[in-house]
Design a protein around this motif. Sequence first.
Motif, short mmCIF file in Angstrom:
data_model
loop_
_atom_site.label_atom_id
_atom_site.label_comp_id
_atom_site.label_asym_id
_atom_site.label_seq_id
_atom_site.Cartn_x
_atom_site.Cartn_y
_atom_site.Cartn_z
N TYR A 35 17.93 67.01 -7.58
CA TYR A 35 17.94 67.20 -6.10
C TYR A 35 17.41 65.96 -5.37
N TYR A 36 16.30 65.46 -5.97
CA TYR A 36 15.64 64.09 -5.48
C TYR A 36 16.53 63.06 -5.29
N HIS A 37 17.17 62.88 -6.40
CA HIS A 37 18.31 61.69 -6.51
C HIS A 37 19.35 61.79 -6.03
N ASP A 38 19.87 62.72 -5.70
CA ASP A 38 20.96 63.11 -4.83
C ASP A 38 20.67 63.17 -3.28
N CYS A 39 19.41 63.45 -2.86
CA CYS A 39 18.93 63.35 -1.78
C CYS A 39 18.91 61.80 -1.34
N ILE A 40 18.09 61.16 -2.08
CA ILE A 40 17.94 59.68 -1.71
C ILE A 40 19.56 59.07 -1.72
N GLY A 41 20.51 59.59 -2.58
CA GLY A 41 21.97 58.93 -2.38
C GLY A 41 22.24 59.13 -0.85
N GLN A 74 13.33 83.84 -9.42
CA GLN A 74 13.60 82.37 -9.93
C GLN A 74 14.49 81.51 -9.03
N TRP A 75 14.50 80.37 -8.93
CA TRP A 75 15.11 79.59 -8.03
C TRP A 75 16.62 79.71 -8.10
N ASP A 76 17.12 80.20 -9.42
CA ASP A 76 18.67 80.23 -9.35
C ASP A 76 19.16 81.71 -9.35
N ASP A 77 18.19 82.44 -8.74
CA ASP A 77 18.70 84.01 -8.47
C ASP A 77 19.68 84.02 -7.57
N ILE A 78 20.36 85.21 -7.27
CA ILE A 78 21.46 85.40 -6.18
C ILE A 78 20.90 85.31 -4.87
N PRO A 79 21.65 84.85 -3.84
CA PRO A 79 21.15 84.77 -2.36
C PRO A 79 20.51 85.81 -1.88
N GLU A 80 20.73 87.02 -2.28
CA GLU A 80 19.98 88.12 -1.40
C GLU A 80 18.48 87.86 -2.02
N VAL A 81 18.24 87.68 -3.21
CA VAL A 81 16.69 87.79 -4.07
C VAL A 81 16.22 86.48 -3.28
N ILE A 82 16.74 85.30 -3.18
CA ILE A 82 16.30 84.27 -2.63
C ILE A 82 15.78 84.30 -1.32
N LYS A 129 22.10 73.17 -1.22
CA LYS A 129 23.26 72.43 -0.82
C LYS A 129 23.66 71.33 -1.77
N SER A 130 22.64 70.60 -2.28
CA SER A 130 22.86 69.45 -3.48
C SER A 130 23.02 70.35 -4.74
N LEU A 131 22.23 71.29 -5.17
CA LEU A 131 22.58 71.86 -6.35
C LEU A 131 23.97 72.47 -6.33
N ILE A 132 24.51 73.05 -5.30
CA ILE A 132 25.90 73.60 -5.19
C ILE A 132 26.70 72.69 -5.78
N TYR A 137 23.80 75.28 -8.95
CA TYR A 137 23.79 76.58 -8.58
C TYR A 137 25.19 77.31 -8.15
N MET A 138 25.15 78.52 -8.74
CA MET A 138 26.68 79.13 -9.00
C MET A 138 27.02 80.24 -7.78
N TYR A 139 26.20 80.18 -6.62
CA TYR A 139 26.36 81.22 -5.72
C TYR A 139 26.58 80.12 -4.37
N SER A 140 26.79 80.98 -3.12
CA SER A 140 26.94 80.42 -1.93
C SER A 140 25.33 79.99 -1.67
N ASN A 141 25.23 79.10 -0.67
CA ASN A 141 23.87 78.65 -0.03
C ASN A 141 23.11 79.87 0.50
N PRO A 142 21.87 80.24 -0.09
CA PRO A 142 21.21 81.40 0.42
C PRO A 142 20.72 81.03 1.91
N MET A 143 20.64 79.79 2.28
CA MET A 143 19.91 79.30 3.54
C MET A 143 20.77 79.48 4.78
N ILE A 144 22.12 79.83 4.33
CA ILE A 144 23.22 79.52 5.39
C ILE A 144 23.48 81.00 5.73
N ASP A 145 23.84 81.28 7.04
CA ASP A 145 24.36 82.54 7.33
C ASP A 145 25.88 82.41 7.36
N SER A 146 26.46 83.07 6.28
CA SER A 146 28.07 82.98 6.12
C SER A 146 28.97 83.40 7.32
#
Length: 447
Positions: A35-41, A74-82, A129-132, A137-146
């Motif tokens: 994530y860090y290296h994707d972010c600095i890009g 866990q960080w890679d749980d489904i969006p509802e759990v996150i 967003k980066s991990l997707i 990360y195999m799910y939708s972004n849990p921090m976004i209101d779909s």
Amino acid sequence: MCAKYYYRYCPEGIESRYELLVFHKNGPFLPLTDYYHDCIGRNDKSTANSYLNNLIPFFNWLDDYSNYQGRRVQWDDIPEVIRVAVEDYLMNKMHCKVREKDTFRFVNKTNKSIKTVSRFLSALKSFYKSLIRLKKYMYSNPMIDSYAILNELKNEGVRKDKPRMPSEAGTEEPNSTRRLTDSYFKLINDEWQPEIIGDKFLPFEVYKAGKKVNWSLREQVIAHMLFEGGSRASEVIELTIGDYRARKSFQEAETFNKGSHGKRVKFIRFSKDTTKLLMMYINKERAKYDEFKRSYDELPNDAPVFLTTVGTSFTRQSWYYHWHKAMGKCEIKLNPHKTRHWFVTTSMREIYETSNTDAEITIRKNQLIQYMKWSNKDTIQVYEHYFDEEKHREIHNQMFENMKKLEEDYLKQKKNKKTKKPILTVLEGVKRIGMDEDILEMLEGLE
């Protein structure tokens, strides 16, 4: 809490595609590293560093304190759990107030809140967003209101992706309103304050609105329980038959509280009329959609009280459609959470109007705090302030009435006979009494 996550920069003279490595328990932790290296890009390095420093405490907290149905999140749980974990972190670690609003959450800072709340929410949204994008990360972004995205696309219609003409062209209506963020957790900068809902007739306006759109018995029961019990919508909608049976009184049901992770830690109370409506719903309308057409006595404890028309558990999202439809029909702008504020306002009014002594008021206010299961007892102070002001208004209005009456008496005396100049005899002895200097100064101007 020990720091299980930490990072180190690549030592000089060592060739590596990573200029920074994040470690977890002394082993490389690639999700945050990548994530860090994707972010600095995509951002400047200072932003990437700031985001990383805001994420590491959250990851440490996940390991030590997160709780979802008895396990660590866990960080890679489904969006509802996150989302559950993030909400807990905001409330317990960052001392924020989190409120339900339609399909997302409002986050309000308090005077105890950490200054970096906004930066943390941005960092976590950026992380997923980066991990997707990196397919980690195999799910939708849990921090976004779909739902916000769907509504936006719906409102854009045929103009999707079509650029707007510049404002100077004068060919398009200007954007007059600020676009609401698509974030699931929407930060409000003002310090949180509970709302005072003083309309005594509000429940009946809502019931009337429901009747106009033909609410089923299910929606009627839920609305009554919200106004009469002061609970959040989810605490009513997700009740089970066992929750209702757990209390001695037929007018009560056990329920969970925000942050209790489903554990039943409080109860909701409602009227006898609502109890009759509830039993009528369970034995008739609900039984019609139940898989085995069961009545109340035949249902197991884990059966949900409220069902959809296809026999599945009713959800807050499904219920909100019916609420929104009724409010829209009658042009009432009312977030369902305001029923909770209305309940507290009405309860406080009853306490002030029916208590005989200050001691009785204090006892009954403490009982209300216990019933509401407020983690912060200071919450009630805003309502106290409101009713103190109301009490002052009553006293002040009475003073106006007395002044008006005295004026009438004075005018009558003037007609009957000439009165002597009034003498302010009370003020003559004021300086002999120990009084505040500010009060003395004010009184001196009257001599």
